[in-house]
Design an enzyme around this catalytic site. Structure first.
Site, short mmCIF file in Angstrom:
data_model
loop_
_atom_site.label_atom_id
_atom_site.label_comp_id
_atom_site.label_asym_id
_atom_site.label_seq_id
_atom_site.Cartn_x
_atom_site.Cartn_y
_atom_site.Cartn_z
N PRO A 12 52.11 47.28 11.68
CA PRO A 12 53.02 46.23 12.06
C PRO A 12 53.63 45.46 10.88
CG PRO A 12 50.61 45.39 12.07
CD PRO A 12 50.61 46.89 12.03
N ASN A 13 54.94 45.47 11.06
CA ASN A 13 55.93 44.96 10.33
C ASN A 13 56.50 45.84 9.23
OD1 ASN A 13 55.85 41.97 11.12
ND2 ASN A 13 53.78 41.89 10.30
N ARG A 20 63.23 43.08 3.55
CA ARG A 20 62.63 41.86 3.27
C ARG A 20 61.41 42.22 2.13
NH1 ARG A 20 65.43 40.42 6.85
NH2 ARG A 20 65.33 39.18 8.55
N TYR A 25 57.47 45.12 -1.57
CA TYR A 25 57.39 46.45 -0.79
C TYR A 25 58.41 47.18 -1.33
CZ TYR A 25 53.96 43.67 2.07
OH TYR A 25 53.05 43.03 2.30
N ASN A 76 49.06 53.72 6.94
CA ASN A 76 49.14 52.14 6.59
C ASN A 76 49.04 51.37 7.78
OD1 ASN A 76 49.57 49.88 5.54
ND2 ASN A 76 51.49 50.55 4.35
N ALA A 79 48.55 44.79 8.21
CA ALA A 79 47.65 43.88 8.56
C ALA A 79 46.42 44.25 9.21
CB ALA A 79 48.20 42.61 8.85
N GLU A 100 43.78 56.43 3.75
CA GLU A 100 44.28 55.07 3.93
C GLU A 100 45.45 54.84 2.89
OE1 GLU A 100 41.33 52.23 3.90
OE2 GLU A 100 42.86 50.31 3.97
N HIS A 102 48.39 52.07 0.96
CA HIS A 102 49.18 50.81 0.94
C HIS A 102 49.90 50.69 -0.03
CE1 HIS A 102 46.15 48.91 3.63
NE2 HIS A 102 45.25 49.59 3.07
N ARG A 109 45.96 40.95 -4.60
CA ARG A 109 46.39 40.02 -3.51
C ARG A 109 45.52 39.19 -3.02
NH1 ARG A 109 50.77 42.89 0.18
NH2 ARG A 109 51.35 40.62 0.37
O1 CA2 Z 1 50.53 46.96 1.02
C1 CA2 Z 1 50.50 47.53 2.22
O2 CA2 Z 1 51.04 48.40 2.41
C2 CA2 Z 1 49.98 46.30 3.19
O3 CA2 Z 1 49.46 47.37 4.16
C3 CA2 Z 1 51.33 45.83 3.85
C4 CA2 Z 1 51.07 44.94 5.07
C5 CA2 Z 1 49.80 43.79 4.57
O4 CA2 Z 1 49.44 43.08 5.74
C6 CA2 Z 1 48.79 44.65 3.96
O5 CA2 Z 1 47.86 43.47 3.49
C7 CA2 Z 1 48.97 45.53 2.83
C8 CA2 Z 1 52.10 44.11 5.49
C9 CA2 Z 1 53.23 45.20 5.91
C10 CA2 Z 1 54.59 44.17 6.08
O6 CA2 Z 1 55.78 45.08 5.46
C11 CA2 Z 1 56.69 44.55 5.33
C12 CA2 Z 1 57.70 45.20 4.54
C13 CA2 Z 1 58.86 44.82 4.03
C14 CA2 Z 1 59.21 43.26 4.43
C15 CA2 Z 1 58.42 42.47 5.10
C16 CA2 Z 1 56.90 43.31 5.43
#
Ligand code: CA2
Length: 147
Positions: A12-13, A20, A25, A76, A79, A100, A102, A109
């Protein structure tokens, strides 16, 4: 080209990548990242297919469909890494070698990001290198499968 076909899953996201929070990221979009992964796959002689979903059940379905179609998974789970017993059970159920990854270093974090349901059923985890986490993860999975 070998017979290896690998599945890359984004949770997700991650569709927001490059749009963003670039300080966390990075600037590349998900399309850019998927293109890099397919290109790296070509250089290594393996097929790479990428899939993103914001929905847990869709990711579970895709993991089930991987059985018989792919030899390994890079994931990946976003969340869902920290919450989803369902994704962990799906990965354990198909029993395909999984790496896995990230973008961010989840251990630098918030505390709630330090636990991963996926890590214990993975070959290994790569965290904190931005898009390189995926590229390194793909390379590591290919090395593992070719051993
Ligand atoms: O660091 C990572 O790859 C995470 O898997 C990213 C997740 C976060 O919940 C994990 O704890 C770590 C969040 C992905 C959100 O992706 C975005 C990318 C660009 C802008 C906003 C969100």
């Amino acid at each position: 080209m070998s017979d290896l076909k690998l599945l890359v899953l984004h949770g997700p996201n991650l569709n927001l990548l490059g749009q963003r929070e670039p300080e966390i990221y990075g600037n590349l979009t998900l399309v850019d990242l998927d293109n890099l992964l397919v290109e790296k796959g070509k250089m290594m002689g393996v097929g790479v297919v990428c899939f993103q979903s914001n929905h847990e059940g869709n990711l579970v379905d895709k993991i089930h469909q991987a059985l018989g179609n792919y030899q390994g998974i890079v994931i990946n789970a976003g969340a869902y890494t920290h919450t989803s017993v369902a994704i962990r059970d799906a990965l354990a159920g198909v029993n395909l070698p999984t790496v896995e990854v990230h973008l961010s270093n989840i251990y630098r974090r918030e505390e709630f990001r330090h636990h991963s349901y996926i890590a214990p059923i993975s070959v290994g985890q790569i965290s904190g290198f931005g898009v390189d986490s995926y590229l390194l993860g793909l390379q590591a999975l290919v090395n593992h499968l070719q051993k």
